[in-house]
Design a protein around this motif. Structure first.
Motif, PDB file in Angstrom:
ATOM      1  N   LEU A  73      -8.057  -1.420  -5.851  1.00 30.26           N
ATOM      2  CA  LEU A  73      -8.254  -0.074  -5.410  1.00 30.26           C
ATOM      3  C   LEU A  73      -9.655   0.431  -5.331  1.00 30.26           C
ATOM      4  N   CYS A 103      -5.230  -3.262  -9.478  1.00 31.80           N
ATOM      5  CA  CYS A 103      -4.105  -2.561  -9.262  1.00 31.80           C
ATOM      6  C   CYS A 103      -2.813  -3.349  -9.396  1.00 31.80           C
ATOM      7  N   TYR A 129     -10.193   6.164  -0.228  1.00 28.13           N
ATOM      8  CA  TYR A 129     -10.019   4.956  -1.003  1.00 28.13           C
ATOM      9  C   TYR A 129      -9.499   3.694  -0.006  1.00 28.13           C
ATOM     10  N   PHE A 165      -7.791  -0.010  -0.320  1.00 27.42           N
ATOM     11  CA  PHE A 165      -6.625  -0.965  -0.973  1.00 27.42           C
ATOM     12  C   PHE A 165      -6.360  -2.165  -0.247  1.00 27.42           C
ATOM     13  N   ALA A 191       0.889  -1.158  -0.236  1.00 31.84           N
ATOM     14  CA  ALA A 191      -0.025   0.131   0.041  1.00 31.84           C
ATOM     15  C   ALA A 191       0.788   1.360   0.058  1.00 31.84           C
TER      16      ALA A 191
END
Length: 166
Positions: free
Chosen positions: A99, A118, A92, A94, A32
């Motif tokens: 994402l 992603c 967001y 993730f 991340a």
């Protein structure tokens, strides 16, 4: 000796065929922290398998911080005089593979969320692939790509390739 050469050739052929037809490996999850930064578009793939093409949009920058994102774009081709501008910002989620952006402010008529597959190439190339089946736009659930890969603005984007700016 002749049979050894033939046997060895057959073994190599089988190994090559196995490698060519093997299922693609699951992409490695992305850390991340590596997606955080300032990104600028390099290319955008559009359309369906039958009419896929790669274009260079006029502009698309995405800013990703620890919890928030902001994006501004003009997806018209660089060589075009048309405008296809939009902007949005929000939070967001993730999970290393997907994402999910949650719009808090958007140029779109309604707020919702969009999911992207992603991946990264090294530390400086970010690849986002829109997952239209997971798009959530309250009151506009019918807004999906057509069978021929068209969206309201033109050919649907299927892959964005960004380079790190910082």
């Amino acid at each position: 000796m002749k049979w050894i050469s033939v046997s060895l050739g057959l073994v190599i052929a089988v190994l090559l065929l196995t490698a060519c037809y093997a299922e693609p490996a699951e992409p490695t999850p992305v850390d991340a922290k590596k997606i955080r930064g300032v990104w600028s578009i390099e290319t955008m793939d559009t359309g369906t398998v039958e009419n896929r093409k790669t274009i260079v949009p006029k502009a698309f920058m995405i800013f990703i911080t620890e919890k928030h994102y902001s994006a501004i774009r003009d997806l018209a081709e660089k060589s075009s005089t048309a405008n296809s501008k939009a902007a949005d910002a929000g939070t967001y989620e993730f999970d290393g593979k997907e994402l999910v952006v949650h719009h808090m402010a958007s140029a779109f008529p309604v707020l919702g969320s969009m999911t992207f597959k992603c991946s990264m190439e090294g530390d400086n190339i970010l690849i986002l692939e829109p997952q239209y089946a997971k798009m959530k736009m309250p009151g506009m659930e019918g807004i999906k790509p057509s069978a021929d890969g068209k969206m309201g603005y033109g050919d649907m984007a299927v892959k964005y390739r960004f380079k790190r700016l910082e």
